[in-house]
Design an enzyme around this catalytic site. Structure first.
Site, short mmCIF file in Angstrom:
data_model
loop_
_atom_site.label_atom_id
_atom_site.label_comp_id
_atom_site.label_asym_id
_atom_site.label_seq_id
_atom_site.Cartn_x
_atom_site.Cartn_y
_atom_site.Cartn_z
N ASN A 1 -0.05 -8.25 -10.75
CA ASN A 1 -0.96 -7.30 -10.53
C ASN A 1 -0.54 -5.83 -11.26
O ASN A 1 0.53 -5.64 -11.16
CB ASN A 1 -1.12 -7.08 -8.91
CG ASN A 1 -2.22 -6.03 -9.04
OD1 ASN A 1 -2.13 -5.24 -8.01
ND2 ASN A 1 -3.42 -5.92 -9.43
N CYS B 1 0.78 -1.08 0.11
CA CYS B 1 0.12 0.18 -0.05
C CYS B 1 0.97 1.29 -0.02
O CYS B 1 1.62 1.54 0.96
CB CYS B 1 -0.94 0.08 1.30
SG CYS B 1 -1.84 1.44 1.28
#
Length: 331
Positions: free
Chosen positions: A204, A102
């Site tokens: 991803n 994150c």
């Protein structure tokens, strides 16, 4: 077949990314219905779990129809991460995932999420603390490195595998990139070619169409793909990709009726989980995404933002459906 511990997944699984304020049970249920193979909770603060924070505890809610489902935790303290892993274990998810990716400032400033990318030794200690604290399979999601001058994913992949994690998802950007620029999957390909890497490696970043999913699968040889932003307001992407893989053909785009049904289901499940008023208020962020690119939706968006009950929702959906039926008839 891909295995994460004792979890069996399809040959090339499609994963729903953990997204804050998005990947809650109602949204996960919709994505599961439309073909997602493995899903994760919104990320949960280890400190919040230990403090028994209501918001953190609520994120532990999982349901059998979602399985397999993982709960993702983040933090920068070994003891807190170990304790939170034990708390997570009590709700019996299928796996525990650690967020080392994150990029949001408030997370990074606490030495968590992508902030850990600056200290691989700490990353390893945090991961060991979680692995040793649970019998569940542990996976990790991370990025290539802090910035373009400190890409360390090769070392990270090997050292995390040594801690006992069962899979690694790589967002092919650095923290400095945030969500901008193009994801560089060449790094993922290199990890897959490393003979020392035995765990599944999932890619991803930037997958927003069936064509791109197939191209990346063929070019970079990862074990599966994680999809995040492209699924927001468009849960159909999972089945679209699978159909394209199998046939080389595209499924028809979702109709207005399909979109309205998805909104209705999402709203109903949100109302059931959070309470009717709060659930419908928190649905507001989704309407524009469900109808992105649909002509004349702007005039309906304001009406959707004023919905507070499922009775009002059903009435508005009926009105919207009627408008678009008449609109189509005039074309």
């Amino acid at each position: 077949m891909i295995k994460i511990g004792n979890i069996e997944l399809p040959e090339f699984p499609l994963l729903l990314a953990p997204m804050e304020d998005v990947s809650d049970p109602p949204f996960r249920r919709l994505c599961k219905m439309h073909g997602a193979d493995l899903m994760y909770s919104e990320f949960i603060s280890s400190e919040g779990l230990i403090r028994d924070a209501i918001k953190s505890r609520k994120k532990l809610d999982i349901f059998d129809y979602e399985r397999p489902v993982g709960i993702q935790i983040f933090g920068g303290d070994e003891e807190a991460m170990a304790m939170s892993a034990r708390i997570v274990e009590t709700v019996n998810p299928d796996l525990v995932d650690i967020n080392f990716g994150c990029p949001v400032k408030k997370v990074v400033c606490k030495g968590a999420g992508a902030g850990v990318l600056k200290d691989i030794d700490l990353m390893v200690r945090l991961t060991k603390a979680v692995v040793s604290s649970t019998h569940l399979p542990v996976t990790v999601k991370t990025r290539l490195g802090w910035d373009s001058t400190s890409i360390n994913i090769d070392e990270v992949a090997e050292r995390l595998q040594e801690t006992g994690i069962k899979a690694l998802t790589i967002h092919a950007r650095t923290r400095a990139q945030m969500y901008k620029g193009e994801a560089d999957w060449e790094h993922i390909s290199r990890i897959k070619q490393n003979p020392n890497i035995e765990i599944p490696i999932f890619g991803n970043g930037d997958i927003d169409s069936a064509e791109k999913a197939l191209a990346y699968k063929q070019k970079y040889a990862c074990d599966g793909i994680m999809i995040g932003r492209a699924a927001i307001g468009y849960p159909w992407i999972f089945n679209e990709i699978k159909h394209f893989f199998n046939t080389g053909e595209h499924l028809p785009e979702p109709t207005i009726s399909d979109r309205l049904l998805a909104v209705r289901q999402h709203a109903e499940w949100s109302a059931e989980w959070k309470g009717e008023r709060l659930g419908l208020v928190e649905m507001r962020q989704h309407y524009s995404n469900y109808f992105r690119g649909i002509p004349h939706f702007k005039e309906f968006r304001k009406k959707f933002l004023e919905v507070f009950t499922m009775e009002e929702m059903d009435s508005l959906i009926k009105e919207t459906q009627q408008f678009y039926e008449e609109y189509q008839a005039q074309l």
